[in-house]
Design a protein around this motif. Sequence first.
Motif, PDB file in Angstrom:
ATOM      1  N   ASP A  39     -22.387  78.259 -16.558  1.00 18.27           N
ATOM      2  CA  ASP A  39     -21.177  77.472 -16.336  1.00 18.27           C
ATOM      3  C   ASP A  39     -21.490  76.040 -15.932  1.00 18.27           C
ATOM      4  N   LYS A  40     -22.529  75.845 -15.111  1.00 20.96           N
ATOM      5  CA  LYS A  40     -22.774  74.537 -14.514  1.00 20.96           C
ATOM      6  C   LYS A  40     -22.975  73.449 -15.563  1.00 20.96           C
ATOM      7  N   SER A  41     -23.870  73.675 -16.529  1.00 23.81           N
ATOM      8  CA  SER A  41     -24.127  72.638 -17.531  1.00 23.81           C
ATOM      9  C   SER A  41     -22.917  72.403 -18.418  1.00 23.81           C
ATOM     10  N   ARG A  42     -22.146  73.448 -18.693  1.00 30.42           N
ATOM     11  CA  ARG A  42     -20.906  73.260 -19.470  1.00 30.42           C
ATOM     12  C   ARG A  42     -19.950  72.350 -18.718  1.00 30.42           C
ATOM     13  N   GLU A  43     -19.783  72.634 -17.430  1.00 26.39           N
ATOM     14  CA  GLU A  43     -18.856  71.844 -16.618  1.00 26.39           C
ATOM     15  C   GLU A  43     -19.298  70.390 -16.510  1.00 26.39           C
ATOM     16  N   VAL A  44     -20.599  70.178 -16.288  1.00 28.41           N
ATOM     17  CA  VAL A  44     -21.126  68.813 -16.193  1.00 28.41           C
ATOM     18  C   VAL A  44     -20.940  68.079 -17.518  1.00 28.41           C
ATOM     19  N   ALA A  45     -21.233  68.763 -18.623  1.00 27.14           N
ATOM     20  CA  ALA A  45     -21.117  68.142 -19.946  1.00 27.14           C
ATOM     21  C   ALA A  45     -19.684  67.727 -20.246  1.00 27.14           C
ATOM     22  N   LEU A  46     -18.729  68.526 -19.824  1.00 28.78           N
ATOM     23  CA  LEU A  46     -17.322  68.192 -20.032  1.00 28.78           C
ATOM     24  C   LEU A  46     -16.874  67.068 -19.096  1.00 28.78           C
ATOM     25  N   GLU A  47     -17.269  67.148 -17.846  1.00 28.00           N
ATOM     26  CA  GLU A  47     -16.874  66.129 -16.870  1.00 28.00           C
ATOM     27  C   GLU A  47     -17.411  64.754 -17.236  1.00 28.00           C
ATOM     28  N   ARG A  48     -18.636  64.694 -17.749  1.00 22.45           N
ATOM     29  CA  ARG A  48     -19.260  63.418 -18.091  1.00 22.45           C
ATOM     30  C   ARG A  48     -18.909  62.954 -19.503  1.00 22.45           C
ATOM     31  N   GLY A  49     -18.155  63.756 -20.234  1.00 17.89           N
ATOM     32  CA  GLY A  49     -17.789  63.380 -21.598  1.00 17.89           C
ATOM     33  C   GLY A  49     -18.937  63.484 -22.573  1.00 17.89           C
ATOM     34  N   ILE A  50     -19.939  64.292 -22.245  1.00 16.26           N
ATOM     35  CA  ILE A  50     -21.092  64.477 -23.133  1.00 16.26           C
ATOM     36  C   ILE A  50     -20.661  65.241 -24.378  1.00 16.26           C
ATOM     37  N   VAL A  51     -19.787  66.232 -24.181  1.00 15.55           N
ATOM     38  CA  VAL A  51     -19.206  66.973 -25.309  1.00 15.55           C
ATOM     39  C   VAL A  51     -17.686  66.932 -25.187  1.00 15.55           C
ATOM     40  N   ASP A  52     -17.028  67.174 -26.296  1.00 18.23           N
ATOM     41  CA  ASP A  52     -15.565  67.166 -26.304  1.00 18.23           C
ATOM     42  C   ASP A  52     -14.987  68.524 -25.919  1.00 18.23           C
ATOM     43  N   ARG A  53     -15.683  69.577 -26.320  1.00 22.57           N
ATOM     44  CA  ARG A  53     -15.281  70.940 -25.964  1.00 22.57           C
ATOM     45  C   ARG A  53     -16.543  71.756 -25.746  1.00 22.57           C
ATOM     46  N   ALA A  54     -16.446  72.789 -24.916  1.00 21.68           N
ATOM     47  CA  ALA A  54     -17.620  73.614 -24.624  1.00 21.68           C
ATOM     48  C   ALA A  54     -17.227  75.076 -24.558  1.00 21.68           C
ATOM     49  N   THR A  55     -18.185  75.946 -24.874  1.00 17.44           N
ATOM     50  CA  THR A  55     -17.938  77.383 -24.896  1.00 17.44           C
ATOM     51  C   THR A  55     -19.140  78.146 -24.357  1.00 17.44           C
ATOM     52  N   ALA A  56     -18.887  79.379 -23.913  1.00 19.89           N
ATOM     53  CA  ALA A  56     -19.963  80.285 -23.512  1.00 19.89           C
ATOM     54  C   ALA A  56     -20.191  81.342 -24.593  1.00 19.89           C
ATOM     55  N   ASP A  57     -19.444  81.245 -25.691  1.00 20.59           N
ATOM     56  CA  ASP A  57     -19.561  82.178 -26.814  1.00 20.59           C
ATOM     57  C   ASP A  57     -20.158  81.428 -28.000  1.00 20.59           C
TER      58      ASP A  57
END
Length: 369
Positions: A39-57
């Motif tokens: 979860d942590k890297s997904r959340e950071v990536a979204l918060e910083r605008g690194i990716v537009d959408r993120a998934t664990a699947d």
Amino acid sequence: MEEAKTIYIAGLGLIGASLALGIKRDHPDYTILGYNRSDKSREVALERGIVDRATADFKEFAPLADVIILAVPIKQTIDFLAILAEMDLKDGVIITDAGSTKGEIVAAAEKYLTGRSVQFVGSHPMAGSHKSGAIAADVNLFENAYYIFTPTSLTKPKTLEVLKDLLSGLHARFVEIDAAEHDRVTSQISHFPHVLAASLMEQAGDYAKEHEMTNHFAAGGFRDMTRIAESEPGMWSSILLTNKEAVIGRIEDFKARLDHVTQLISQNDEDGIWNFFNRGRLTRKAMEIHKRGGVDSSYDLFVDIPDEEDVILHILELLRGTSLVNIHINEENREDINGILQISFKNEKDLNHAAKVITENTTYQVTID
């Protein structure tokens, strides 16, 4: 006008997240989707605008992508290739990876993806950091570093052209090489050195049990030679086991070279010993080690500094506004000997600027390596 693409990056660690930033720099209109198990890297990536959408699947975004980049460990990369082979992907989708060894990944891609309407090319961005996770993402991580492509039977004439355009914002140096040759070369300049560094640390640790001052005196050359022993064990286990033949070959070759040095010493062969060290010195000077283009390479400046208060602070003040990669003192600073301040830069322009301002504003000896 170029049609905006959808890019799917599986793995939002240091490499994957930095790739995303580089892509966004030159292609801000592209949609970047990301996969990460934690979860942590997904959340950071979204918060910083690194990716537009993120998934664990992993499967969720794959059908949407024009380009899929697998920036996950080698075994997981191979598993994901098998999964992608069973999915309904976009016609002509480009799939690539970021693995440190290429032979097994390329073989897996050709095994699983042949007959599908996909393009595949192996990739190895030769850059890294002691930091990890999306939190450590750096748009300049790959600047001037080698970004290696290993074409396969699934690589079409325009595959590399599309990828080089996609990755133009990395400011990397793109190189094409056969997968097997890539693994042979990296076994010598990357994989075996990690084995050697870990072996030196293991040896020194055992030796220190009876000679405790070993721990206190370990500095200078020993420190520089063993820095990479702090690398993540799981990654290096995977690298060695997917490049076994080449790494074992380098180990056996090195054993023979150590035996030769042992013989020179036991025979009191002073000329032979001198020639041994001289060949090493000349070989290193002739190699492109000092040119940015590989793992952890940088532009280095060495300054002889006296044991005086605020010397380092004064030098750093002169370099205000210059991007530094690293800074440390190579020798213990004592009253009767100058210390050697090593400053590492990311590009030649900053290196030359630093040499100029330090030379013009101090009396310290400056050496460019």
